[in-house]
Motif scaffolding. Sequence first.
Motif, PDB file in Angstrom:
ATOM      1  N   ILE A  19       0.846  -1.201   0.000  1.00  0.00           N
ATOM      2  CA  ILE A  19       0.000   0.000   0.000  1.00  0.00           C
ATOM      3  C   ILE A  19       0.878   1.246   0.000  1.00  0.00           C
ATOM      4  CG2 ILE A  19      -1.643   1.375   1.343  1.00  0.00           C
ATOM      5  CD1 ILE A  19      -2.811  -1.250   2.376  1.00  0.00           C
ATOM      6  N   THR A  20       0.597   2.150  -0.934  1.00  0.00           N
ATOM      7  CA  THR A  20       1.239   3.466  -0.963  1.00  0.00           C
ATOM      8  C   THR A  20       0.205   4.506  -1.374  1.00  0.00           C
ATOM      9  OG1 THR A  20       1.947   3.312  -3.271  1.00  0.00           O
ATOM     10  CG2 THR A  20       3.528   2.568  -1.611  1.00  0.00           C
ATOM     11  N   GLU A  21       0.445   5.718  -0.962  1.00  0.00           N
ATOM     12  CA  GLU A  21      -0.378   6.859  -1.363  1.00  0.00           C
ATOM     13  C   GLU A  21       0.544   8.042  -1.627  1.00  0.00           C
ATOM     14  OE1 GLU A  21      -3.530   7.435  -2.019  1.00  0.00           O
ATOM     15  OE2 GLU A  21      -4.399   5.530  -1.376  1.00  0.00           O
ATOM     16  N   SER A  22       0.290   8.743  -2.720  1.00  0.00           N
ATOM     17  CA  SER A  22       1.026   9.971  -3.033  1.00  0.00           C
ATOM     18  C   SER A  22       0.063  11.144  -2.884  1.00  0.00           C
ATOM     19  CB  SER A  22       1.574   9.920  -4.452  1.00  0.00           C
ATOM     20  OG  SER A  22       2.574   8.936  -4.554  1.00  0.00           O
ATOM     21  N   VAL A  82       4.820  20.430  -2.699  1.00  0.00           N
ATOM     22  CA  VAL A  82       5.480  19.130  -2.623  1.00  0.00           C
ATOM     23  C   VAL A  82       4.487  18.001  -2.875  1.00  0.00           C
ATOM     24  CG1 VAL A  82       7.247  19.877  -0.977  1.00  0.00           C
ATOM     25  CG2 VAL A  82       5.121  18.896  -0.138  1.00  0.00           C
ATOM     26  N   THR A  83       5.031  16.876  -3.318  1.00  0.00           N
ATOM     27  CA  THR A  83       4.273  15.634  -3.388  1.00  0.00           C
ATOM     28  C   THR A  83       5.040  14.616  -2.563  1.00  0.00           C
ATOM     29  OG1 THR A  83       3.372  16.118  -5.571  1.00  0.00           O
ATOM     30  CG2 THR A  83       3.382  13.813  -4.898  1.00  0.00           C
ATOM     31  N   VAL A  84       4.333  13.988  -1.642  1.00  0.00           N
ATOM     32  CA  VAL A  84       4.930  13.015  -0.734  1.00  0.00           C
ATOM     33  C   VAL A  84       4.271  11.662  -0.977  1.00  0.00           C
ATOM     34  CG1 VAL A  84       5.216  12.403   1.706  1.00  0.00           C
ATOM     35  CG2 VAL A  84       5.412  14.785   0.995  1.00  0.00           C
ATOM     36  N   THR A  85       5.083  10.619  -1.052  1.00  0.00           N
ATOM     37  CA  THR A  85       4.564   9.261  -1.172  1.00  0.00           C
ATOM     38  C   THR A  85       4.824   8.538   0.138  1.00  0.00           C
ATOM     39  OG1 THR A  85       4.958   9.212  -3.543  1.00  0.00           O
ATOM     40  CG2 THR A  85       4.680   7.087  -2.459  1.00  0.00           C
ATOM     41  N   VAL A  86       3.755   7.972   0.696  1.00  0.00           N
ATOM     42  CA  VAL A  86       3.816   7.285   1.986  1.00  0.00           C
ATOM     43  C   VAL A  86       3.472   5.810   1.769  1.00  0.00           C
ATOM     44  CG1 VAL A  86       2.884   7.196   4.337  1.00  0.00           C
ATOM     45  CG2 VAL A  86       3.114   9.396   3.162  1.00  0.00           C
ATOM     46  N   GLY A  87       4.228   4.942   2.413  1.00  0.00           N
ATOM     47  CA  GLY A  87       3.969   3.511   2.328  1.00  0.00           C
ATOM     48  C   GLY A  87       3.416   2.969   3.624  1.00  0.00           C
ATOM     49  N   ILE A  90       9.790  17.916  -4.862  1.00  0.00           N
ATOM     50  CA  ILE A  90       9.562  19.359  -4.742  1.00  0.00           C
ATOM     51  C   ILE A  90       8.985  19.819  -6.076  1.00  0.00           C
ATOM     52  CG2 ILE A  90      10.600  21.614  -4.339  1.00  0.00           C
ATOM     53  CD1 ILE A  90      12.873  20.101  -2.865  1.00  0.00           C
ATOM     54  N   GLU A  91       7.784  20.355  -6.015  1.00  0.00           N
ATOM     55  CA  GLU A  91       7.132  20.865  -7.219  1.00  0.00           C
ATOM     56  C   GLU A  91       7.645  22.274  -7.498  1.00  0.00           C
ATOM     57  OE1 GLU A  91       5.540  18.692  -8.811  1.00  0.00           O
ATOM     58  OE2 GLU A  91       4.988  17.238  -7.287  1.00  0.00           O
ATOM     59  N   SER A  92       7.326  22.833  -8.637  1.00  0.00           N
ATOM     60  CA  SER A  92       7.845  24.156  -9.014  1.00  0.00           C
ATOM     61  C   SER A  92       7.480  25.220  -7.977  1.00  0.00           C
ATOM     62  CB  SER A  92       7.363  24.561 -10.404  1.00  0.00           C
ATOM     63  OG  SER A  92       5.959  24.565 -10.455  1.00  0.00           O
ATOM     64  N   ALA A  93       6.285  25.154  -7.410  1.00  0.00           N
ATOM     65  CA  ALA A  93       5.889  26.131  -6.385  1.00  0.00           C
ATOM     66  C   ALA A  93       6.767  26.012  -5.143  1.00  0.00           C
ATOM     67  CB  ALA A  93       4.420  25.934  -6.012  1.00  0.00           C
ATOM     68  N   GLY A  94       7.282  24.839  -4.877  1.00  0.00           N
ATOM     69  CA  GLY A  94       8.129  24.636  -3.705  1.00  0.00           C
ATOM     70  C   GLY A  94       9.502  25.255  -3.839  1.00  0.00           C
ATOM     71  N   PRO A 154      -8.788  12.157  12.084  1.00  0.00           N
ATOM     72  CA  PRO A 154      -9.618  12.807  11.067  1.00  0.00           C
ATOM     73  C   PRO A 154      -8.791  13.796  10.255  1.00  0.00           C
ATOM     74  CG  PRO A 154     -10.099  13.690  13.232  1.00  0.00           C
ATOM     75  CD  PRO A 154      -9.141  12.545  13.429  1.00  0.00           C
ATOM     76  N   ALA A 155      -9.191  14.007   9.021  1.00  0.00           N
ATOM     77  CA  ALA A 155      -8.477  14.943   8.139  1.00  0.00           C
ATOM     78  C   ALA A 155      -8.894  16.378   8.446  1.00  0.00           C
ATOM     79  CB  ALA A 155      -8.789  14.615   6.687  1.00  0.00           C
ATOM     80  N   PRO A 156      -7.910  17.251   8.672  1.00  0.00           N
ATOM     81  CA  PRO A 156      -8.251  18.663   8.847  1.00  0.00           C
ATOM     82  C   PRO A 156      -8.633  19.282   7.501  1.00  0.00           C
ATOM     83  CG  PRO A 156      -5.885  18.348   9.053  1.00  0.00           C
ATOM     84  CD  PRO A 156      -6.506  17.002   8.862  1.00  0.00           C
ATOM     85  N   GLU A 157      -9.302  20.402   7.548  1.00  0.00           N
ATOM     86  CA  GLU A 157      -9.709  21.082   6.323  1.00  0.00           C
ATOM     87  C   GLU A 157      -8.474  21.654   5.621  1.00  0.00           C
ATOM     88  OE1 GLU A 157     -12.907  23.851   6.700  1.00  0.00           O
ATOM     89  OE2 GLU A 157     -13.887  22.639   8.242  1.00  0.00           O
ATOM     90  N   GLY A 158      -8.579  21.784   4.306  1.00  0.00           N
ATOM     91  CA  GLY A 158      -7.496  22.394   3.531  1.00  0.00           C
ATOM     92  C   GLY A 158      -6.312  21.473   3.309  1.00  0.00           C
ATOM     93  N   GLU A 159      -6.546  20.190   3.334  1.00  0.00           N
ATOM     94  CA  GLU A 159      -5.456  19.237   3.137  1.00  0.00           C
ATOM     95  C   GLU A 159      -5.112  19.115   1.678  1.00  0.00           C
ATOM     96  OE1 GLU A 159      -4.491  15.962   4.998  1.00  0.00           O
ATOM     97  OE2 GLU A 159      -4.889  16.781   6.957  1.00  0.00           O
ATOM     98  N   GLY A 160      -4.011  18.427   1.431  1.00  0.00           N
ATOM     99  CA  GLY A 160      -3.593  18.151   0.067  1.00  0.00           C
ATOM    100  C   GLY A 160      -4.507  17.118  -0.568  1.00  0.00           C
ATOM    101  N   GLU A 161      -4.189  16.791  -1.806  1.00  0.00           N
ATOM    102  CA  GLU A 161      -5.001  15.820  -2.531  1.00  0.00           C
ATOM    103  C   GLU A 161      -4.109  14.721  -3.076  1.00  0.00           C
ATOM    104  OE1 GLU A 161      -5.322  18.028  -6.796  1.00  0.00           O
ATOM    105  OE2 GLU A 161      -6.459  18.886  -5.132  1.00  0.00           O
ATOM    106  N   ARG A 162      -4.747  13.595  -3.387  1.00  0.00           N
ATOM    107  CA  ARG A 162      -3.994  12.490  -3.974  1.00  0.00           C
ATOM    108  C   ARG A 162      -3.324  12.963  -5.257  1.00  0.00           C
ATOM    109  NH1 ARG A 162      -8.474   8.236  -2.561  1.00  0.00           N
ATOM    110  NH2 ARG A 162      -7.410   7.129  -0.904  1.00  0.00           N
ATOM    111  N   ALA A 163      -2.101  12.550  -5.416  1.00  0.00           N
ATOM    112  CA  ALA A 163      -1.354  12.926  -6.629  1.00  0.00           C
ATOM    113  C   ALA A 163      -1.763  12.057  -7.791  1.00  0.00           C
ATOM    114  CB  ALA A 163       0.144  12.814  -6.381  1.00  0.00           C
TER     115      ALA A 163
END
Length: 124
Positions: free
Chosen positions: A35-38, A46-51, A61-65, A115-124
């Motif tokens: 199982i992984t999620e980006s 940024v985009t982070v992948t977690v296993g 690091i994305e261009s905005a980063g 629980p997920a706080p508001e304003g979180e990132g989204e799946r890549a």
Amino acid sequence: MQPGLDPQSFTRDLEARSADLRRRAEALQAQLAKITESVTSADRMVTVTVGAGGIMRDITIESAGLRATPTQWSDAVLKAYAQGCRLVGERAADLMQQHTPGSPVVELMREAVPPAPEGEGERA
């Protein structure tokens, strides 16, 4: 032991069931390990992948980063990582539910996912 079942047949049946349970448990363990999620941070820095087990597998690091301050970058990483951990935990609990419906372990796993706080990132 069932009435009319000789001890040798009972033992063979028990060994076969045990081997089947072991194979199923090993297959489940392998599925959980894959199982992984980006997750891309809400600010797109940024985009982070977690296993499995919350292990960070990758960070991009994305261009905005590239224009971010260290504090902004750190905040983006931590939020994306937290969301990735939540998603991995939810998927692991769902997988356990499929294999062990009604198990109290599944409920414990679900309770451990914050629980997920508001304003979180989204799946890549």
